[in-house]
Design a protein around this motif. Structure first.
Motif, short mmCIF file in Angstrom:
data_model
loop_
_atom_site.label_atom_id
_atom_site.label_comp_id
_atom_site.label_asym_id
_atom_site.label_seq_id
_atom_site.Cartn_x
_atom_site.Cartn_y
_atom_site.Cartn_z
N SER A 32 0.64 -1.29 0.03
CA SER A 32 0.02 -0.04 0.07
C SER A 32 0.78 1.26 -0.07
O SER A 32 0.65 2.07 -0.90
CB SER A 32 -0.90 -0.07 1.37
N ALA A 91 2.37 8.05 -8.20
CA ALA A 91 1.63 7.43 -9.32
C ALA A 91 0.34 8.41 -9.83
O ALA A 91 -0.20 8.42 -11.15
CB ALA A 91 1.33 5.99 -9.45
N THR A 92 -0.57 8.47 -8.82
CA THR A 92 -1.73 9.14 -9.14
C THR A 92 -1.48 10.67 -9.76
O THR A 92 -2.18 10.95 -10.81
CB THR A 92 -2.53 9.33 -7.79
N TYR A 119 -6.85 0.95 -10.66
CA TYR A 119 -6.72 1.26 -9.26
C TYR A 119 -7.98 2.40 -9.28
O TYR A 119 -8.10 3.31 -10.18
CB TYR A 119 -5.29 1.98 -9.08
N TYR A 174 -3.24 -3.92 -8.47
CA TYR A 174 -3.33 -3.75 -7.15
C TYR A 174 -4.19 -4.87 -6.20
O TYR A 174 -3.96 -5.27 -5.18
CB TYR A 174 -3.67 -2.29 -6.41
N ASP A 199 0.42 2.17 -15.80
CA ASP A 199 0.30 2.49 -14.39
C ASP A 199 1.20 1.43 -13.89
O ASP A 199 0.76 0.34 -13.39
CB ASP A 199 -1.16 2.36 -13.88
N ALA A 201 2.57 1.80 -10.78
CA ALA A 201 2.86 1.90 -9.43
C ALA A 201 3.67 0.99 -8.15
O ALA A 201 4.34 1.69 -7.78
CB ALA A 201 1.38 2.34 -8.71
N HIS A 202 3.51 -0.09 -8.66
CA HIS A 202 4.11 -1.24 -7.66
C HIS A 202 5.46 -1.78 -8.39
O HIS A 202 6.59 -2.20 -7.46
CB HIS A 202 3.50 -2.44 -7.63
N HIS A 224 8.44 5.09 -3.70
CA HIS A 224 8.09 4.98 -2.05
C HIS A 224 7.46 3.77 -1.86
O HIS A 224 7.18 3.62 -0.81
CB HIS A 224 7.25 6.13 -2.02
N LYS A 225 7.27 2.93 -2.99
CA LYS A 225 6.73 1.49 -2.62
C LYS A 225 7.81 0.67 -2.52
O LYS A 225 8.64 0.25 -1.32
CB LYS A 225 5.65 0.91 -3.49
#
Ligand SMILES: Cc1ncc(COP(=O)(O)O)c(C=O)c1O
Length: 393
Positions: A32, A91-92, A119, A174, A199, A201-202, A224-225
């Motif tokens: 998260s 990422a948003t 997401y 996600y 995307d 993000a992860h 930051h993940k």
């Protein structure tokens, strides 16, 4: 474990004290928000102290150079050219930057393709644009369980039409933690004449990346993940042909001064997460990056086999589709109640001190657990036994 550099690398509990993570909590939700190591937090704190000791000198003489050094280091790590890297907070923001740069085209003939597993924040941006500019948003149904990446490719192939102008694909879902067949999807989407935003993000720090070789139009990812940067450190990489018009989410002084310069200054903010990205990448490398990512993947695979076995669950996807996040179906209380994910997490955490998300998607409840350097199999043995008791098995 012997790493590829011939170092002895003991991943697991004995590394946990490199983080601030509480001793009494089994932390299985690296997905998260990530968790930043103490040494990286200290570096960020030092950046702030340097900034506050002479703010003018910091911003006028050092800030841009420092930021570009971070971009260079990141570029090297993710296989991208540093001029194509614009820093964003998350990422948003990366997705916002792309979609809002395209928004003037978004009339009723413009279709954005997303999926049921996109997401929710990304979905929200798409629906905001639909309501504001009149474009259409098509959500395609992605099944889970899903045992073959070809299924995902076929669904996209059957869903892209002449109206589809932009496809947003997740590199790692996600929901399921499944790694999408992203290169094949991008090739397919490009062959149909549509633009593609990934995307991711992860993905940075979770799976090996070579962004330029993927051939996407845009790729956004969080540092930051899984890359251990302090929170508020992400990037948007943009292919050369789109750099002139892809604008940051906040317009400021550097408008039309060149892609990365526009992203480098979006008003005064605390830039320490971006500058501490360099020590974060060093930290990742000190754990032997390639080995760490492979080990975390294998741990997630072994862990889900153990947990699924103890709970009598079928594995919902093949091992090679799993990342460092594994998702299994939840049976038992609140299985379908609308506010249950929040309630379940709270109740489960309260009882067992296991931090783990419950996620509702595809009409049922699931639980998702992560594997990071500080975890080992004993965490998942405890998870399996706790879950067994929790659902009254
Ligand atoms: C697939 C995906 N996209 C976007 C995000 C948003 O990340 P952030 O909150 O850092 O913007 C997440 C967060 O978990 C995610 O999983």
């Amino acid at each position: 474990m012997v790493s590829s550099f011939g170092l002895i690398m003991n991943y697991g509990k004995e590394l946990k004290n490199l983080w601030l993570l509480r001793e009494d909590v089994v932390f299985l939700n690296h997905g998260s928000f990530g968790a930043t190591p103490i040494s990286v937090l200290k570096s960020a704190q030092e950046v702030q102290e340097r900034m506050e000791s002479q703010p003018i000198e910091f911003f006028l003489d050092h800030y841009f150079l420092d930021l570009r050094k971070s971009a260079g280091r990141l570029a090297n790590f993710i296989g991208a050219d540093s001029d194509g890297i614009g820093f964003v907070d998350n990422a948003t923001s990366g997705v916002n930057a792309v979609l809002r740069s395209l928004s003037h085209k978004m009339n009723s003939n413009y279709e954005i393709l997303i999926t049921t597993q996109t997401y929710p924040a990304v979905k929200a941006i798409c629906y905001y644009l639909r309501d504001t500019f009149g474009c259409t948003v098509k959500e395609i149904d992605l099944p889970f369980p899903c045992h073959d990446p070809q299924e995902i490719i076929d669904i996209y192939r059957n869903s892209i039409s002449d109206k589809t102008k932009l496809v947003i694909i997740d590199h790692v879902f996600y929901t399921s933690g499944v790694v999408a067949p992203v290169k094949d999807l991008i090739d397919l989407i490009k062959s149909k004449g549509s633009l593609v935003l990934v995307d991711g993000a992860h993905a940075p720090g979770m799976i090996p990346l070579n962004i330029e070789s993927l051939g996407a139009d845009w790729y956004t990812g969080n540092c930051h993940k899984w890359l251990f940067a302090p929170k508020g450190c992400a990037f948007l990489w943009t292919a050369l042909e789109h750099r002139a018009y892809t604008k940051p989410p906040v317009i400021s002084f550097n408008l039309n001064q060149g892609y990365y310069k526009e992203f480098d200054w979006t008003g005064t903010r605390n830039p320490s997460p971006y500058i501490a990205l360099r020590p974060a990448i060093e930290f990742h490398k000190s754990l032997d990056s390639a080995n760490l990512m492979a080990r975390n993947h294998h741990l997630a695979v072994d862990a889900r086999r153990l947990v699924a076995g103890k709970l009598g669950l079928e594995l919902p996807c093949s091992d090679d589709m799993v990342s460092t996040l594994a998702t299994l179906p939840f049976t038992g209380k609140y299985e379908q109640a609308p506010d249950s994910a929040y309630k379940l997490r709270k109740e489960f955490y309260g009882k067992y001190k296991i931090e783990m998300p419950f996620i509702e998607f595809n009409s049922r409840m699931w639980f998702r657990f992560s594997a990071q350097a500080y975890n080992d199999m004993s965490d998942y043995e405890y998870l399996a036994n706790s879950m067994k008791e929790f659902i009254g098995m």
